[in-house]
Scaffold this motif. Structure first.
Motif: not given
Length: 296
Positions: A8-20, A34-45
């Motif tokens: 689980i990743g904990m913290g900021e969740l937002l929109w990056d306002m990129l040039p594109d 990226h942990a999930q891309q490696m086969g894990a179960r990913g979560g976000i708090l």
């Protein structure tokens, strides 16, 4: 992998306002992806607002199959204006008093935290006492065996010595870059070469692993008994957004799999180099395909 690890990743969740255009952002979501891309179960708090931007984030998290421990609060969903330099390195203008400053910890999240194999947190989301207290409380709900990853992630002036010190005491894995090491060395009075400082931090805070990334100048992984250095692969950089988070996510899965330090390091370096060749923080990929292209 034999076991589907849960991180689980904990913290900021937002929109990056990129040039594109806008892209889902925040180190915790990137780490989980990226942990999930490696086969894990990913979560976000985290937390988003009761607004259309918050709705879009929740939809995106669902599409990425990342577990949502996201609270909806009466603050606007976070946004960050991202400007890319000629070399693809981003600069950020981070809006304050937004939803991820007010992260809440529901009973459902507490139960999930008892099950996780790793959590990752930084300093940015601890700029406000509400989210800082929630992150500390969340770490206390994890097991003794859980990897507690402090990916320092200094941004603007949203950090102080007290928060950094407390976070170092809470973690058992540390990721820091060379610029952050300079800042914190001045703050804490750490002496010696970069390698000597990292070896000191390993012992002083009883860390299981420490990663020091140095941009184009390579990276190190340390444990109490081992050290690995790798040069940064030469690639055509689109932007470096999310490269560090991909390094962290891949590194942690490698550690959970008990892979040799050198193999963990090579995986993390190769994926982060690949991410630099793509726009945005969360390109899709297959590790074997990356290894065919980038010195793996």
């Amino acid at each position: 992998m034999d076991k589907k690890f849960y991180v689980i990743g904990m913290g900021e969740l937002l929109w990056d306002m990129l040039p594109d255009g806008k892209q889902l952002g925040g180190a915790p979501a990137n780490f989980a992806y990226h942990a999930q891309q490696m086969g894990a179960r990913g979560g976000i708090l985290s937390a988003v607002g009761n607004d259309s931007l918050g709705d879009e984030i929740c939809d995106n998290i669902e599409k990425l199959n990342i577990d949502s421990l996201i609270s909806r609060v009466d603050f606007p969903t976070g946004t960050v204006a991202v400007t890319l330099k000629d070399n693809g390195i981003p600069t950020y203008d981070i809006v304050e008093n937004v939803a991820w400053d007010m992260i809440e910890l529901y009973d459902t999240a507490k139960k999930e935290l008892n099950l996780v194999d790793a959590v990752c947190f930084g300093s940015l989301a601890q700029r406000h006492e509400v989210s800082r207290n929630t992150i500390e409380q969340a770490i206390n709900y994890t097991s003794k065996e859980c990897l507690k990853v402090f990916d320092i992630n200094l941004r603007q002036d949203f950090y102080n010595k007290e928060v950094i010190e407390k976070s170092l005491e809470l973690c058992n894995v540390l990721k820091i870059n060379d610029e952050e090491l300079v800042i914190l060395s001045a703050m804490f009075g750490w002496k010696g070469s970069d390698v000597e400082k990292c070896q000191f931090l390993i012992g002083h805070y009883q860390l299981e692993m420490l990663a020091l990334t140095c941009g184009e100048n390579g990276s190190y992984l340390f444990t109490a008994d081992e050290q690995s250095f790798l040069e940064t692969p030469k690639v055509k950089v689109a932007d470096t957004v999310g490269a560090g988070d991909s390094f962290t996510g891949v590194m942690i899965i490698g550690k959970l799999q008990n892979k040799p330090l050198s193999e963990i390091h090579q995986m993390a370096v190769s994926v982060s180099a690949f991410v630099c060749t793509k726009k945005g923080a969360t390109p899709s990929y297959n590790l074997n395909q990356i290894c065919d292209k980038i010195n793996c």
